[in-house]
Each structure stands twice: as C-alpha cells, then as structure tokens.
Design a protein around this motif. Structure first.
Motif, mmCIF file in Angstrom:
data_model
loop_
_atom_site.group_PDB
_atom_site.id
_atom_site.type_symbol
_atom_site.label_atom_id
_atom_site.label_comp_id
_atom_site.label_asym_id
_atom_site.label_seq_id
_atom_site.Cartn_x
_atom_site.Cartn_y
_atom_site.Cartn_z
ATOM 1 N N TYR A 1 8.531 2.339 8.233
ATOM 2 C CA TYR A 1 7.587 1.865 7.233
ATOM 3 C C TYR A 1 8.331 1.732 5.914
ATOM 4 C CZ TYR A 1 2.624 1.430 5.898
ATOM 5 O OH TYR A 1 1.391 0.958 5.519
ATOM 6 N N ARG B 1 0.843 -1.187 0.000
ATOM 7 C CA ARG B 1 0.000 0.000 0.000
ATOM 8 C C ARG B 1 0.888 1.250 0.000
ATOM 9 N NH1 ARG B 1 -4.197 -1.597 4.891
ATOM 10 N NH2 ARG B 1 -5.167 -3.397 3.876
ATOM 11 N N ILE B 2 0.610 2.155 -0.911
ATOM 12 C CA ILE B 2 1.457 3.342 -1.011
ATOM 13 C C ILE B 2 0.746 4.608 -0.544
ATOM 14 C CG2 ILE B 2 2.815 2.390 -2.899
ATOM 15 C CD1 ILE B 2 1.195 4.112 -4.824
ATOM 16 N N ALA B 3 -0.528 4.498 -0.169
ATOM 17 C CA ALA B 3 -1.277 5.673 0.253
ATOM 18 C C ALA B 3 -0.703 6.236 1.548
ATOM 19 C CB ALA B 3 -2.750 5.330 0.434
ATOM 20 N N ILE B 4 -0.646 7.553 1.633
ATOM 21 C CA ILE B 4 -0.110 8.214 2.815
ATOM 22 C C ILE B 4 -0.888 7.812 4.063
ATOM 23 C CG2 ILE B 4 0.222 10.437 3.969
ATOM 24 C CD1 ILE B 4 2.250 9.932 1.804
ATOM 25 N N GLU B 5 -2.214 7.689 3.934
ATOM 26 C CA GLU B 5 -3.027 7.373 5.114
ATOM 27 C C GLU B 5 -2.686 5.998 5.690
ATOM 28 O OE1 GLU B 5 -5.874 7.086 1.474
ATOM 29 O OE2 GLU B 5 -4.213 8.356 2.172
ATOM 30 N N ASP B 6 -2.271 5.059 4.829
ATOM 31 C CA ASP B 6 -1.881 3.741 5.327
ATOM 32 C C ASP B 6 -0.596 3.831 6.140
ATOM 33 O OD1 ASP B 6 -4.014 2.265 4.264
ATOM 34 O OD2 ASP B 6 -3.059 2.200 2.295
ATOM 35 N N ARG B 7 0.361 4.606 5.640
ATOM 36 C CA ARG B 7 1.606 4.775 6.385
ATOM 37 C C ARG B 7 1.364 5.484 7.711
ATOM 38 N NH1 ARG B 7 5.549 7.009 1.744
ATOM 39 N NH2 ARG B 7 3.670 7.075 0.450
ATOM 40 N N VAL B 8 0.507 6.498 7.681
ATOM 41 C CA VAL B 8 0.179 7.214 8.909
ATOM 42 C C VAL B 8 -0.486 6.269 9.908
ATOM 43 C CG1 VAL B 8 -1.294 9.017 9.897
ATOM 44 C CG2 VAL B 8 0.028 9.479 7.819
#
Length: 237
Positions: free
Chosen positions: A98, A81-88
């Motif tokens: 991450y 997953r590359i979405a910013i919200e997933d990393r956050v």
C-alpha cells in the motif's frame, strides 16, 4: 517483468508508466477500474498497480473481483486516503502493499521491484547462475567481472528465465511476461531472440545455460560443470 497500472489521472498515468518502462518493465495501462479489471482478466501480470479512487469501479472492487477470479498477481494499492482503516481494508481485500499519494517515484519503483522478488521467491536484487551474475536493478549481466552486452529485450528474457531457474518456461509464458498487449510478434520471434541471447552469452565466454525442451520451451540452469563441482566439493575447500 510485465505490469498493469490502473490510474484515472492521465498525467500521472503517463508519467509513472514512462518511468517504469525506462526502468525496464513492460507496462500496460488502464484509465478506470472497469478497464483495469478487463485487462487483469485478459492478460498475465507480475504486478498490478491499482489506484483506489477511480470512476466505474474503485480499486477495492477491482481487487476483490481479481481475487475472486484467482488472479494471483502481486497488487500495490495507491491512494490519497491516509486513514489506517483504508489501508487495512486494502490489505484484507488481498493487496500485497500500500502506498499513499503523493509518492516519490523512486519509492514506487523500489516497492514494485520488491513485489517482483517476492513473486519469484528471490531475496536479492541480483541472481547468480553459476558464474553469471544478473543485476536486476542495474539491468546488467556480468561474467568474470565483465559486462555481457545485451539489448533490453534480451536482458528481459534472461531475467525471466533466471527468476524461474530450473523450470521449463513456455514461449507463451515468455510472451505473456515480457511483451505488452500491443506487441505484434512473428511466430518465431521468441525463438530468434533466445538464439541471439545464447550467442551473446557464448561470445562472452559464459558456459551454456539455456536448454531447449522440445515442444515445451526453455529451461535455464547452472552449467553442468558448476553443478558437479558444487556437489562433489560442498565445503568449497
């Protein structure tokens, strides 16, 4: 140092674990989130490498349960997953780093080593103990610019004692941090390994560094002569 790698892809799990072992780490593996959580609950790990998208439990759920149980291992999340919200979401759940798939193994290795340094408050890839230099990246100890010939397990023990310099480290701690769950040791195996390590350091001319603390374990500190010299001549002049 001891790692747990939780990854449902067998090919990736075996390839990465093999590379980490070659780099000097002790590695346990788990094939899904439930198995990974059981392993994290049962043993002590310096770093847990945790895939996000897995059957049984996903990586976020595993991490949340680990933190609820006060497991303080450093955690590196791996995900496609590359979405910013997933990393956050991962970082806010208690992850320390991450890494997005696909990744280069060298980057993974560098991040794992950085997490180990963070765990033991060591800012450098080398540890100086008086006249002895322990290069963690190269897995080499040198004294007076000459390499001290150590077997991998002997280096592991020296590195772990050095990372906890000045602390008394129990035999159980040594076992938990440098041997994998499949290791079957004789009752005196750690004492015997420390004895061999001491002899090899002494043969190389290294002053005595490793003290036995009766009924408690071992402590590594700078040799008395070096410590006294630094105390009486702090300017180095």
């Amino acid at each position: 140092m001891r790692l747990l790698y939780v990854e449902d892809s067998k090919t990736l799990r075996e390839t990465v674990a093999r590379g980490l072992r070659k780099a000097g780490f002790t590695v346990d593996v788990a094939a899904d989130g439930s198995e990974g959580l059981d392993a994290a609950m049962a043993s002590v790990y310096d770093v847990v490498i945790l895939d996000v998208m897995m059957p049984e439990m996903d990586g976020f759920e595993v991490l949340q349960e680990m933190r609820k149980a006060d497991i303080d291992s450093e955690v590196l999340m791996l995900t496609a997953r590359i979405a910013i919200e997933d990393r956050v979401a991962g970082l806010e759940s208690g992850a320390n780093d991450y890494l997005v798939k696909p990744f280069a193994f060298d980057e993974l290795l560098a991040r794992v080593r950085a997490l180990v340094r963070r765990r033991y408050n060591n800012q450098s890839s080398s540890i100086e103990i008086g006249p002895l230099t322990i290069d963690v990246g190269a897995r080499m100890a040198t004294f007076a610019d000459r390499e001290v010939a150590l077997r991998p397990r002997e280096f592991d023990i020296l590195e772990y004692l050095a990372l906890r310099k000045g602390e008394t480290v129990s035999r159980i701690d040594i076992h938990d941090h440098i041997y994998d769950h499949a290791a079957e040791l004789k009752s005196n195996a750690i004492d015997a390994a420390v004895c061999v390590l001491r002899k090899k350091l002494a043969d190389a001319g290294v002053p005595e560094l490793i003290a036995t603390v009766p009924r408690r374990g071992y402590r590594l500190a700078e040799p008395v002569s070096t410590a006294k010299s630094a105390a009486t001549n702090p300017s180095g002049s």
